[in-house]
Scaffold this active site. Structure first.
Site, mmCIF file in Angstrom:
data_model
loop_
_atom_site.group_PDB
_atom_site.id
_atom_site.type_symbol
_atom_site.label_atom_id
_atom_site.label_comp_id
_atom_site.label_asym_id
_atom_site.label_seq_id
_atom_site.Cartn_x
_atom_site.Cartn_y
_atom_site.Cartn_z
ATOM 1 N N SER A 1 44.652 77.806 17.280
ATOM 2 C CA SER A 1 43.910 78.638 18.227
ATOM 3 C C SER A 1 44.542 78.701 19.615
ATOM 4 C CB SER A 1 42.467 78.120 18.337
ATOM 5 O OG SER A 1 42.454 76.763 18.742
ATOM 6 N N ASP B 1 53.839 74.784 19.936
ATOM 7 C CA ASP B 1 52.839 74.607 18.876
ATOM 8 C C ASP B 1 51.656 73.822 19.421
ATOM 9 O OD1 ASP B 1 51.695 74.822 16.373
ATOM 10 O OD2 ASP B 1 53.387 73.925 15.299
ATOM 11 N N GLY C 1 45.765 70.222 10.693
ATOM 12 C CA GLY C 1 44.377 70.644 10.509
ATOM 13 C C GLY C 1 44.272 72.059 9.983
ATOM 14 N N GLU D 1 55.457 73.735 10.207
ATOM 15 C CA GLU D 1 55.420 73.380 11.636
ATOM 16 C C GLU D 1 56.464 72.316 11.947
ATOM 17 O OE1 GLU D 1 50.691 74.294 12.591
ATOM 18 O OE2 GLU D 1 51.299 72.272 12.072
#
Length: 234
Positions: A32, A84, A99, A106
């Site tokens: 987010s 990130d 998560g 990543e």
């Protein structure tokens, strides 16, 4: 200040202070907070002079939606800078990630980057060991038919609780990663030595990657409730 405002402040400041003017390859992560990183990078005047490497399905869409050039890690294995998010960050810049179920890609992009910058809100900053703020457990990506065997080995390494992450209401059965694997969320309690734990888990047959990112980030930007942005750096 709202959490969303805090995320945006941290993301904009991280890009403004760290984006190399001559960057050719830029990693764009997931989550987010990275929504605002992609937004800020998309506002750069020279955005047609570099390519962006995604860490998964969501970040690929962020890159496209912000008018950025999309590349792949296979085409561009040398990344100038990567941004990130994190689920938790300790005072030594060790992270728990995964998560959002993108931990392998990543980590691949972060490991390929000359500079790796973390952007998050104040809830992700742990004053002590990893595993104190983020209590859902360390995400571990495993080959599907190995999850039972890996689970029994993790118990020997001190796992208190192990969950095979489920797809929830939208899917019967487990979450499947972008690499067609399963995820275990493993609670070890407070993790005093994340690097040693990562090494032990990674050695287990069937483990693809762990969500423990140790010694990878150079800086972390946290949007605080006060409206300030705090920076943790090596």
């Amino acid at each position: 200040m709202s959490v969303e405002s805090a995320k945006k402040l941290a993301a904009y400041k991280a890009v403004d202070e760290n984006f190399p003017p001559a960057a050719k390859v830029v990693g764009v992560g997931s989550g987010s907070t990275v929504v605002y990183v992609a937004e800020r990078i998309g506002q750069l005047k020279n955005k047609h002079q570099f390519v962006c490497i995604p860490t998964g399905f969501q970040s690929k869409n962020l890159i496209i939606d912000n008018g950025l050039q999309l590349g792949s890690i296979e085409q561009y294995p040398d990344v100038d800078i990567a941004f990130d998010g994190a689920d938790e960050c300790d005072p030594s810049l060790n992270l728990i990630k995964g998560g959002g179920a993108c931990l392998f890609q990543e980590k691949l992009v972060a490991a390929s980057a000359k500079t790796f910058i973390v952007v998050a809100d104040y809830r992700k900053k742990s004053p002590k060991a990893l595993g104190t703020n983020w209590t859902q457990g360390v995400p571990i990506e495993v080959v599907p038919n190995a999850w039972v065997k890996v689970s029994s080995e993790l118990k020997k390494l001190g796992a208190k609780k192990i969950d095979l992450r489920s797809g929830g209401n939208a899917k019967a059965g487990p979450v499947i990663t972008d690499n067609n694997n399963c995820l275990l969320d493993v609670d070890f309690g407070a993790i005093e030595d994340p690097e040693a734990l990562h090494t032990k888990i990674k050695a287990l047959v069937g483990v693809v990657e762990t969500g423990l990112f140790c010694g990878m980030a150079q800086k972390a930007y946290f949007g605080e409730e006060s409206g300030e942005v705090s920076v943790l750096a090596k």
